[in-house]
Write an enzyme that holds these catalytic residues in place. Structure first.
Site, PDB file in Angstrom:
ATOM      1  N   ASP A 170     -13.504  20.089 -12.019  1.00  0.00           N
ATOM      2  CA  ASP A 170     -15.013  20.256 -12.560  1.00  0.00           C
ATOM      3  C   ASP A 170     -15.019  19.598 -11.491  1.00  0.00           C
ATOM      4  OD1 ASP A 170     -16.973  21.122 -13.546  1.00  0.00           O
ATOM      5  OD2 ASP A 170     -16.709  20.070 -15.256  1.00  0.00           O
ATOM      6  N   HIS A 214     -16.111  14.982 -20.231  1.00  0.00           N
ATOM      7  CA  HIS A 214     -15.639  16.143 -21.012  1.00  0.00           C
ATOM      8  C   HIS A 214     -15.064  15.225 -22.391  1.00  0.00           C
ATOM      9  CE1 HIS A 214     -14.297  17.945 -16.904  1.00  0.00           C
ATOM     10  NE2 HIS A 214     -15.752  18.764 -17.631  1.00  0.00           N
TER      11      HIS A 214
END
Length: 363
Positions: A303, A207
């Protein structure tokens, strides 16, 4: 009573005021002081012992990197860097991650600007996460780590990463890595130990905003035997190469003949992320005849967990989670472990050897 004490460091009085106001709006955060340069930051960090420091990179007298080194030596605490979105800014941010900074925020512009309001929620979220972060993980060593030997032998000392004959054989395994907060440093512990002769490609979802992923790929490539690059739309995955999903794009995989091809798109973020590991994992789950080695490392949030479930439902998958003691934030691995589908939980320094073990397993 507000529980987390914050020191705000920036050479701009306007930015110090704006960041302090943003953070002070949250009931769990208290800005106890601000500093105008690195010298002032180090002095106040030692005196006030804040829970988190937001630290600008570009400052006069003593810059953010110099201040970070002294803070981590003298009064270690979680640090969130504020970086400009320039080549120099992204490279410096990655160095800060290696030195122990927990996370970073990309400023919309270097100039004094109300654009900072656009990242107010991200700023608060990252400071709250940093307050809970584990900063005990050792910094990445400056010396090149020992690379794990693969059973495929190459010429000693030769770093020819483009001509291995096995690259073009039928692909039967792929490595999928997901990480977020603390990921750049964790990836350096892992990717630099993988051999160039690894019999699988490695796909990484970290990310990060656009431009930072390119700098991360270049940095890891310069330190690794394995080739590391930012993934491109339409390219065919090759064994012995690591591909980092570009910031701002989801990375999906599809099979074309005996090859696996990258597709990049800008469909809606998932769980607040683009790229999102769940998107990549789900696309990989549709690829039949290819075994997957899945790794979920340090990061805030969940995630990767849903994608892991899908992968396990549809094919042969070995799942590795980073153990709590080496995670900067034990969010993503914790969510993965909670699925009861993880095969091994190991500290970050053992992830590379575990990957090689599963890739080389010819059962």
């Amino acid at each position: 009573m507000k529980s987390k004490k914050i020191l705000v460091v920036d050479d701009s009085a306007f930015m110090r005021k704006l960041i302090s106001e943003f953070l002070s709006e949250h009931p769990d955060l208290e800005v106890i002081a601000s500093a105008r340069n690195g010298h002032d930051a180090v002095k106040k960090a030692i005196e006030l012992k804040p829970d988190v420091i937001t630290l600008d990179i570009e400052m006069p007298e003593m810059n953010g990197l110099e201040a970070l080194k002294l803070i981590m030596d003298k009064q270690p605490c979680p640090v969130v860097m504020l970086s400009s979105i320039t080549k120099e800014g992204t490279d410096t941010t990655l160095k800060a991650m290696e030195m122990g900074a927990v996370d970073f925020i990309a400023k919309p512009s270097r100039a004094i600007s109300l654009d900072l309001h656009k990242i107010k929620d991200i700023l608060i979220e990252k400071v709250l996460a940093a307050a809970k972060a584990n900063i005990s993980m050792k910094p990445v060593l400056a010396a090149k780590p020992t690379v794990i030997e693969s059973f495929v032998q190459t010429n000693p000392g030769q770093r020819d990463r483009m001509t291995f004959p096995f690259q073009y054989k039928k692909m039967d395994k792929i490595v999928l890595i997901a990480t977020s907060t603390g990921g750049p440093r964790a990836l350096q512990h892992v990717i630099t130990k993988l051999p160039a002769a690894l019999l699988a490609p490695v796909v990484i979802v970290q990310h990060m905003p656009a431009s930072f992923t390119k700098s991360l790929a270049d940095r890891l490539d310069s330190l690794s035997d394995m080739r590391v690059k930012e993934a491109e739309d339409g390219e065919i995955l090759q064994k012995g190469t690591a591909y980092i999903a570009p910031g701002g794009y989801h990375l999906k995989l599809r099979k074309v003949g005996s090859s696996i091809v990258v597709t990049l798109d800008q469909t809606d973020p998932e769980g607040g992320h683009r790229p999102a590991a769940n998107v990549t994992f789900r696309s990989a789950s549709a690829i039949q005849g290819v075994e997957k080695v899945t790794v979920i490392m340090t990061g805030m949030g969940t995630d990767g967990a849903d994608g892991l479930i899908k992968l396990k439902e549809t094919g042969v998958v070995k799942a590795i989670a980073e153990s709590k003691e080496t995670c900067v934030v034990y969010g993503m691995p914790k969510a993965a472990v909670a699925t009861h589908l993880v095969d091994e939980i190991v500290p970050v320094d053992e992830i590379a050897v575990t990957i090689v073990k599963y890739v080389n397993d010819k059962r």
